[in-house]
Enzyme design. Sequence first.
Site, PDB file in Angstrom:
ATOM      1  N   TYR B  85      46.903  48.268  41.113  1.00 56.36           N
ATOM      2  CA  TYR B  85      45.615  48.896  41.368  1.00 56.36           C
ATOM      3  C   TYR B  85      45.598  49.701  42.655  1.00 56.36           C
ATOM      4  CZ  TYR B  85      44.086  45.611  37.837  1.00 56.36           C
ATOM      5  OH  TYR B  85      43.943  44.896  36.675  1.00 56.36           O
ATOM      6  N   ASP B 201      46.887  34.372  34.963  1.00 52.38           N
ATOM      7  CA  ASP B 201      48.067  35.094  35.445  1.00 52.38           C
ATOM      8  C   ASP B 201      48.753  34.322  36.567  1.00 52.38           C
ATOM      9  OD1 ASP B 201      49.940  37.069  35.443  1.00 52.38           O
ATOM     10  OD2 ASP B 201      48.742  38.535  36.547  1.00 52.38           O
TER      11      ASP B 201
END
Lengths: 396, 472
Positions: B85, B201
Amino acid sequence: MVSLPENMTPPLSCDNLGGVFGPDPTQYAMTSVLGQCCDDAGQVYLAVYLPTNTPIALKKFNMDKAKDEMDNIQNEIILTRQLRHPNVVVINAAFVLDNYICVVSPLMAFGSCRDLLNRHFTEGLPELAIAFILKDVLLALDYIHKKGYIHRAVRASHILINEYGQAVLSGLRYACRLVKNGRWQRNVHSFPSSTSRNLNWLSPELLEQNMQGYNEKSDMYSLGVTACELANGMAPFQDHPPTLMLTEKVRGFAPVLLDFTTCPQYSDTGQQNSNPNQAHGMPSDAINSGVGDSVGSNGNSLEGGGLASRRFTDHFHRFSELCLQRDPEHRPSAAQLLLHSFFKLPKRMNAPPLPQLLHPVIPLTKVVLGTESSEDFFGVADRLSDLDLNTCEWDF
Amino acid sequence: MGSERAEEPIHIVYSDEENVLDEEERNSRLFEDLEPASWINDEDTDVTTFFHRVDSDQIIYEAKKKRCKMIGKYVMGDLLGEGSYGKVKEVLDSETLCRKAVKILKKRKLRRIPNGEQNVQREIVLLKKLQHPNVIGLLDVLVNDEKEKMYLVMEFCVGGLQDMLESTPKKRFPLWQAHGYFCQLMDGLQYLHSQRIIHKDIKPGNLLLTLSGILKISDLGVAEALDFFAEDDTCYTGQGSPAFQPPEIANGHEKFLGFKVDIWSSGVTLYNITTGLYPFEGDNIFRLFENIGKGEYVIPDEIENPLRDLLHGMLQKDANDRFTLQQIRQHPWFLRKPPQTLEEVPIPPLRGDELHNMTVLPYLMDYHYVEDPASGQPQYYTEHERNAWAERGEQDTYPTECYPREWADQLGDLKSKESSPKKFQDDVGYGNSNKYHGDDEMETIADSTKRKTKRRPTSCISVKKFPPCKQS
């Protein structure tokens, strides 16, 4: 000035001053505000414990205001209760009243060292008084370190002085433990929370926050900064933005005791305006070229005045330099520093006890407060609150 | 990492990191003015007329100046890492002097990632309400609408388990060290699950360490918060890293139990940090998912029983048979710390700095002590020297990033030039950014001669124009 009776000796520990204190809020009568602490979230009151008519100091924390500090305050109470040393602050009782946490401590008749500096000794305390105070602080630090804690907030406002002239170390809410999982750590890495107001006193290695970490020697640096604060009247780095204070410390610039040996230009002209803090370690012509101008003078009345005639002993200078060494390994421990020649001065110079050295400060003792009759007591308390005490830092 | 270097070719001096383009953009723009290389095939063309040979000591770099830049009350430092990101940089809170990390998110970049903006919003909402020693803390969020950037100020971490594993030859931790991390992971995970959050995750790359060695579960970008009235922990989407996904996701089940996903990923993580291997591998994601779907794996012989049993319990193909957090916490391996026999794997140095010093310091040094930023002697060094440093193992360590040397220089400077420390001018108020045209991000350079020209960054090779090429 009320002097101490000749035969009056300080008690072994200040917690046996007033006997047992109960946690019942109705048994305490608050009379006047002594000062603020903890960024206005806490207030220190002069109060009376009614069952024994004993004046005490009562600290009130507003739980709504001090949300971020709650953990620290809680830790402070728990830790302080575990410690027992004549030079470490005592908590007689702690209880909750409405949305306040109240902490009861013995009344410290001379207040904090910061009070003394603000009100009476704006140019700094007498050297012999500092020797008395720092010796007591070192005894406290030695005790705390041996218990496995680092204080992390040694500063004048955390040193209180009782009516017998004993210095008592407070401000334990910033302390951290050097023992982890039952093992004595060589170094710790935690950065103290809500410590903005203590930054100027903290050691370079603590502020650096790198993998090296820091240990109890960090307190010795803070003690050195405190020594300068007590001697100079104002705290080192007072006018620096925090980031400049950080780079100065990282580069190894240490504060110094201000007298004519450390700032020779004052004795010549008495009108130089450069910042004395910068003088140390800089070529003297750099000072004369007005190097310190942009750092700004701190408006201390010392400039051109008392500084020219003042001279601290070499013992004191060496003591502060030992504490303020950049490399923590080189700094002596509290136990080693207690043997320093600086602390032999009062005896050698036949110094009077600390309360007399602090003349003309009037301590808040029972005699002054006149607690023999409670009416008088409240009368004095009213007069006390008329005084400009609100600005004082009674941070313990 | 590659796009942000401490040096620029001498012809191009851009100090503003805004102008640094993404890797793809750079590559695409770099060659846009070059014709397709069809002419190389011309028999009579001598290649050397097109490609000048440049010796490595003829390529000169100018050391990038450490210009102090602030975002709100935070002073920017160097790059710590780069995620999908955006960048993560170190910052220093100028009021508390506490080290922090800031995740810089560019909206332009987020739009290109599927669910990018949504994921970020979700992460902010989730992190804001979480508070646990083993979950990364979000401390502050700053938004710059003009630049379409968002800054997430987080707790500072010195490194992650993945980097530590990669720094060792066997890519694993001694059992006692792995045990310490695993226990903290379970503490953090238990807290997350108690808050009805499924991380989805969990992997070594998302487990970071603070200076004190406290493990922080980070990157809640794909985490899911269960609906308050949900009956159980059923989930419908999985977006985590393939190698750590459980069989139910690999087999494409429509719905699965969320908490057990995290248990599986934690099992793969424990397998990975204790053996240096992965239980499931595959040349591509299809092979990998095929293998995971079968649920067949081997645990190396050196892993002995209490741990072996725990791994088997966590890597059960059927989610219903898989251990729960409570079962793990009561497992003999969890309860008993292995003896501290082998040496601890340390956190690897950052750009050659083992102590992980504040990277903000050089910027502050420049700000406070260098009299006039423009007058400072530029430092030059050649490609040749750079390669030599790299060979000596000082990878990514160029003079501008060597603290001790820089401080020494600064000290020398100070003495020789009699320059004085500069104070922040009072009008450059910390955090008082409204004065600055509502611009949240500003350069606090004393002189106003800041270059804002958008120049195209180029690699050192493209600097050397090819005159014959241009003419043709």
